[in-house]
Design a protein around this motif. Structure first.
Motif, mmCIF file in Angstrom:
data_model
loop_
_atom_site.group_PDB
_atom_site.id
_atom_site.type_symbol
_atom_site.label_atom_id
_atom_site.label_comp_id
_atom_site.label_asym_id
_atom_site.label_seq_id
_atom_site.Cartn_x
_atom_site.Cartn_y
_atom_site.Cartn_z
ATOM 1 N N ARG A 43 4.806 -2.288 -5.023
ATOM 2 C CA ARG A 43 4.474 -3.689 -4.743
ATOM 3 C C ARG A 43 5.111 -4.627 -5.766
ATOM 4 N NH1 ARG A 43 1.168 -6.954 -1.878
ATOM 5 N NH2 ARG A 43 0.256 -5.195 -0.756
ATOM 6 N N VAL A 50 7.643 -7.514 -4.252
ATOM 7 C CA VAL A 50 7.327 -8.945 -4.181
ATOM 8 C C VAL A 50 8.295 -9.788 -5.009
ATOM 9 C CG1 VAL A 50 4.895 -8.510 -3.678
ATOM 10 C CG2 VAL A 50 5.620 -8.817 -6.058
ATOM 11 N N CYS A 78 1.866 -1.821 0.943
ATOM 12 C CA CYS A 78 2.646 -3.023 0.661
ATOM 13 C C CYS A 78 3.155 -3.690 1.930
ATOM 14 C CB CYS A 78 3.832 -2.685 -0.237
ATOM 15 S SG CYS A 78 3.387 -1.793 -1.741
ATOM 16 N N ALA A 83 3.219 -7.469 2.749
ATOM 17 C CA ALA A 83 4.195 -8.361 2.117
ATOM 18 C C ALA A 83 5.588 -8.217 2.720
ATOM 19 C CB ALA A 83 4.257 -8.085 0.613
#
Length: 230
Positions: A62, A66, A87, A90
């Motif tokens: 993650r 991101v 994850c 996202a």
């Protein structure tokens, strides 16, 4: 994400006992197609490999993901596919290649007793690497044999027990080898159908072949086409 804005940023997550090197061919293909491709190495925690858990790896995924600008895609293979699921919220697209399945499908995989540290580096042999990669050339088999790494048994036990996950809201593609002794392609197809994901059958006769076999570059191109169409 705007319907007219293409996905151009991709994070690729390797499987258990492997490393970022498994994605070398894929990164070459994706970058040639205009994608900004990144493949990190999963790291043991400061407490050591035996103390490293599934959530530790998922947090690393993650954190790396991101940082990429949107729209972005997450690609995971084997354990990396399972690590991608926490994850997925996202992601703007998700690609899972011979992924270890979440619950309830994980219960249908053969049970194995994993020690605290799985000695895949220590016990690596060229002959067994060749058997695991029947669709790879000799140079690739030798390259892989020299790079297998030990793995956390705790991570593999957590995967075997079954990780809870829900179908992601983003477009998803599950890729299954024609033959896979670790994750049966029929199981992957069933999972894809249950989640409403696209499913692609790769001609590879092995679990790691889609990344390291002779057809890896072609498959990477097909996935690039799928991503470009999102």
């Amino acid at each position: 994400m705007s319907a007219r804005e293409p996905i151009r940023h991709v994070l690729l997550i390797h499987g258990a006992g492997g490393g970022a090197w498994e994605w070398n061919r894929w990164c070459e293909v994706l970058r040639a197609r205009g994608f900004d491709a990144h493949a990190p190495d999963l790291q043991a925690t400061d407490a050591g490999l035996a103390a490293t858990g599934f959530d530790d790896y998922a947090a690393q995924v993650r954190a790396a993901f991101v940082r990429l600008p949107r729209p972005r895609a997450l690609i995971g293979a084997s354990l990396g596919g399972l690590l991608a699921l926490p994850c997925a919220d996202a992601a703007d697209a998700l690609v899972l290649i011979n992924p270890l399945p979440p619950a309830p499908w994980a219960a249908r995989l053969p049970a194995r007793a994993w020690p605290p540290i799985v000695p895949w580096h220590r016990d690596a042999r060229l002959a067994s690497t060749r058997r695991a990669l029947p669709d790879a050339d000799e140079a690739t088999a030798l390259y892989a044999y020299r790079r297998w790494r030990d793995e956390s048994g705790a991570v593999l036990r957590a995967a075997q027990d079954g990780i809870a996950a829900v179908a992601p809201s983003c477009a998803s593609l599950l890729v299954a080898s024609a033959q896979d002794e670790d994750v049966p392609p029929e199981l992957t197809a069933e999972w894809a159908a249950a989640w409403g994901a696209d499913c692609l059958r790769a001609p590879s006769p092995s679990h790691v072949g889609p990344l390291l076999g002779r057809g890896a570059a072609e498959l990477a191109g097909r996935v690039a086409d799928w991503l470009s169409a999102r």
